[in-house]
Design a protein around this motif. Structure first.
Motif, short mmCIF file in Angstrom:
data_model
loop_
_atom_site.label_atom_id
_atom_site.label_comp_id
_atom_site.label_asym_id
_atom_site.label_seq_id
_atom_site.Cartn_x
_atom_site.Cartn_y
_atom_site.Cartn_z
N GLN A 37 35.13 7.49 33.48
CA GLN A 37 34.35 7.49 32.19
C GLN A 37 34.18 5.70 32.04
OE1 GLN A 37 38.16 9.66 30.36
NE2 GLN A 37 36.16 10.90 29.12
N CYS B 7 36.28 15.81 25.59
CA CYS B 7 36.59 14.93 26.20
C CYS B 7 35.10 13.42 25.79
CB CYS B 7 36.22 15.58 27.53
SG CYS B 7 36.04 14.18 29.12
N LEU B 8 35.82 12.69 25.79
CA LEU B 8 35.42 11.01 24.75
C LEU B 8 33.63 11.69 26.06
CD1 LEU B 8 36.89 8.99 24.67
CD2 LEU B 8 36.34 9.85 22.98
N HIS C 269 44.81 17.09 31.87
CA HIS C 269 43.01 15.64 31.35
C HIS C 269 42.61 14.83 31.93
CE1 HIS C 269 39.19 16.27 29.25
NE2 HIS C 269 39.40 15.12 28.49
N GLU C 270 43.06 13.76 31.65
CA GLU C 270 42.97 12.80 31.94
C GLU C 270 43.02 12.27 34.05
OE1 GLU C 270 41.61 11.02 30.39
OE2 GLU C 270 41.80 11.98 29.00
N HIS D 280 40.53 13.62 36.03
CA HIS D 280 39.39 13.10 36.02
C HIS D 280 39.65 12.24 37.01
CE1 HIS D 280 36.95 13.16 32.18
NE2 HIS D 280 37.70 13.17 31.48
NI NI Z 1 37.93 13.61 29.29
#
Ligand code: NI
Length: 159
Positions: free
Chosen positions: A51, A88-89, A130-131, A134
Protein backbone atom coordinates in the motif's frame (compact mmCIF):
# COMPACT_ATOMS: atom_id res chain seq x y z
CA UNK A 1 9.96 10.17 9.39
CA UNK A 2 7.82 10.99 6.42
CA UNK A 3 4.35 10.35 5.17
CA UNK A 4 4.11 7.93 2.27
CA UNK A 5 1.49 8.00 -0.45
CA UNK A 6 -1.14 5.27 -0.13
CA UNK A 7 -1.57 3.25 -3.32
CA UNK A 8 -5.21 3.05 -4.36
CA UNK A 9 -7.21 0.16 -5.75
CA UNK A 10 -6.72 -0.12 -9.52
CA UNK A 11 -2.94 -0.12 -9.24
CA UNK A 12 -1.67 -3.61 -10.11
CA UNK A 13 0.97 -3.40 -7.40
CA UNK A 14 -1.79 -4.28 -4.91
CA UNK A 15 -2.37 -7.60 -6.69
CA UNK A 16 1.20 -8.87 -6.49
CA UNK A 17 2.73 -11.21 -3.95
CA UNK A 18 5.39 -9.72 -1.69
CA UNK A 19 8.84 -11.15 -1.02
CA UNK A 20 10.01 -11.88 2.53
CA UNK A 21 12.11 -9.34 4.39
CA UNK A 22 15.71 -10.54 4.67
CA UNK A 23 17.49 -7.61 6.30
CA UNK A 24 16.32 -6.13 9.59
CA UNK A 25 18.27 -2.95 9.02
CA UNK A 26 17.90 0.81 9.21
CA UNK A 27 16.12 0.89 5.89
CA UNK A 28 13.43 -1.41 7.29
CA UNK A 29 13.17 0.70 10.44
CA UNK A 30 12.75 3.85 8.32
CA UNK A 31 10.01 2.15 6.31
CA UNK A 32 8.20 1.04 9.48
CA UNK A 33 8.47 4.53 10.99
CA UNK A 34 7.03 6.06 7.82
CA UNK A 35 4.25 3.46 7.69
CA UNK A 36 3.32 4.20 11.31
CA UNK A 37 3.12 7.92 10.63
CA UNK A 38 1.10 7.29 7.46
CA UNK A 39 -1.30 4.98 9.30
CA UNK A 40 -2.03 7.48 12.08
CA UNK A 41 -2.45 10.30 9.57
CA UNK A 42 -4.96 8.19 7.63
CA UNK A 43 -7.00 7.14 10.64
CA UNK A 44 -6.96 3.47 9.57
CA UNK A 45 -6.25 0.40 11.71
CA UNK A 46 -3.70 -1.29 9.45
CA UNK A 47 -1.31 -0.72 6.57
CA UNK A 48 0.70 -3.18 4.46
CA UNK A 49 3.91 -2.77 2.43
CA UNK A 50 2.32 -2.84 -1.04
CA UNK A 51 0.00 0.00 0.00
CA UNK A 52 3.06 2.24 0.17
CA UNK A 53 4.66 0.66 -2.89
CA UNK A 54 6.99 -1.70 -1.02
CA UNK A 55 6.74 -5.33 -2.15
CA UNK A 56 8.00 -6.86 1.07
CA UNK A 57 6.15 -8.87 3.72
CA UNK A 58 5.68 -6.02 6.18
CA UNK A 59 2.53 -4.66 7.77
CA UNK A 60 1.44 -2.72 10.83
CA UNK A 61 -1.75 -2.76 12.89
CA UNK A 62 -3.19 -0.63 15.67
CA UNK A 63 -6.74 -1.42 16.72
CA UNK A 64 -6.46 1.00 19.64
CA UNK A 65 -4.15 -1.01 21.88
CA UNK A 66 -0.85 0.25 20.44
CA UNK A 67 1.04 -0.33 17.23
CA UNK A 68 2.25 -3.80 16.31
CA UNK A 69 4.73 -4.28 13.48
CA UNK A 70 4.64 -7.61 11.64
CA UNK A 71 7.54 -8.78 9.49
CA UNK A 72 7.11 -12.01 7.48
CA UNK A 73 3.90 -12.89 9.38
CA UNK A 74 1.95 -16.10 9.07
CA UNK A 75 -1.23 -17.37 10.65
CA UNK A 76 -0.74 -20.62 12.55
CA UNK A 77 -4.26 -20.99 13.92
CA UNK A 78 -7.68 -19.59 13.04
CA UNK A 79 -10.82 -20.31 15.04
CA UNK A 80 -14.49 -19.51 14.44
CA UNK A 81 -16.09 -17.56 11.65
CA UNK A 82 -18.25 -14.46 11.55
CA UNK A 83 -19.38 -11.84 9.10
CA UNK A 84 -17.90 -8.40 9.69
CA UNK A 85 -17.87 -5.00 7.98
CA UNK A 86 -14.52 -4.23 6.40
CA UNK A 87 -12.83 -1.43 4.50
CA UNK A 88 -9.36 -0.63 3.22
CA UNK A 89 -7.25 2.52 3.02
CA UNK A 90 -6.68 1.65 -0.65
CA UNK A 91 -10.45 1.79 -1.30
CA UNK A 92 -11.49 4.95 0.56
CA UNK A 93 -15.16 5.28 1.47
CA UNK A 94 -16.04 1.72 0.48
CA UNK A 95 -17.12 -0.96 2.91
CA UNK A 96 -18.37 -4.50 2.54
CA UNK A 97 -19.24 -7.58 4.52
CA UNK A 98 -16.64 -10.35 4.63
CA UNK A 99 -16.34 -13.57 6.56
CA UNK A 100 -13.33 -13.70 8.87
CA UNK A 101 -12.10 -15.92 11.69
CA UNK A 102 -13.13 -14.79 15.19
CA UNK A 103 -9.75 -15.62 16.68
CA UNK A 104 -6.34 -15.80 15.01
CA UNK A 105 -2.90 -16.80 16.24
CA UNK A 106 0.04 -15.56 14.20
CA UNK A 107 3.81 -15.65 14.32
CA UNK A 108 5.97 -12.89 12.89
CA UNK A 109 9.25 -11.06 13.44
CA UNK A 110 9.64 -7.63 14.99
CA UNK A 111 11.79 -4.87 13.44
CA UNK A 112 14.93 -6.32 15.06
CA UNK A 113 14.36 -9.84 13.77
CA UNK A 114 12.98 -11.35 16.98
CA UNK A 115 10.20 -13.86 16.41
CA UNK A 116 6.99 -13.40 18.40
CA UNK A 117 3.60 -15.01 18.63
CA UNK A 118 0.40 -13.02 18.99
CA UNK A 119 -3.23 -13.95 19.49
CA UNK A 120 -6.06 -11.66 18.48
CA UNK A 121 -9.84 -11.70 18.54
CA UNK A 122 -12.55 -9.80 16.66
CA UNK A 123 -11.22 -6.58 15.07
CA UNK A 124 -7.58 -7.48 15.74
CA UNK A 125 -8.02 -10.94 14.20
CA UNK A 126 -9.82 -9.35 11.24
CA UNK A 127 -7.05 -6.78 10.79
CA UNK A 128 -4.36 -9.47 10.80
CA UNK A 129 -6.23 -11.44 8.12
CA UNK A 130 -6.78 -8.30 6.04
CA UNK A 131 -3.20 -7.03 6.25
CA UNK A 132 -1.59 -10.44 5.73
CA UNK A 133 -3.81 -10.88 2.66
CA UNK A 134 -2.29 -7.67 1.24
CA UNK A 135 1.12 -9.37 1.33
CA UNK A 136 -0.25 -12.04 -1.01
CA UNK A 137 -1.84 -9.47 -3.33
CA UNK A 138 -5.34 -10.18 -2.02
CA UNK A 139 -7.79 -7.32 -1.49
CA UNK A 140 -10.84 -7.58 0.79
CA UNK A 141 -13.11 -6.90 -2.19
CA UNK A 142 -12.12 -10.25 -3.70
CA UNK A 143 -13.62 -11.87 -0.57
CA UNK A 144 -16.57 -9.58 -0.07
CA UNK A 145 -20.00 -11.15 0.37
CA UNK A 146 -21.81 -7.89 -0.22
CA UNK A 147 -20.72 -4.25 -0.48
CA UNK A 148 -22.59 -1.79 1.74
CA UNK A 149 -24.78 0.72 -0.07
CA UNK A 150 -24.37 4.48 0.44
CA UNK A 151 -27.64 4.41 2.48
CA UNK A 152 -26.26 1.79 4.83
CA UNK A 153 -23.05 3.76 5.23
CA UNK A 154 -24.99 6.93 6.07
CA UNK A 155 -27.02 4.94 8.63
CA UNK A 156 -23.82 3.59 10.19
CA UNK A 157 -22.58 7.15 10.66
CA UNK A 158 -25.66 8.05 12.69
CA UNK A 159 -25.18 5.25 15.17
NI1 NI B 1 -6.29 -2.84 3.19
Amino acid sequence: MALRNIVKEGDDILLKKCRPVEKFDEKLHGLLDDMGETLYESGGVGLAGPQVGIMRRVCIIDVGDGLIEFINPRIIKAEGKHQVVEGCLSSPGEFGIVERPVKVTAVAFDRDGNEFEVEGEDLFAQAMCHEFDHLDGVLFKSKVIRMLSPDELAHDDEE
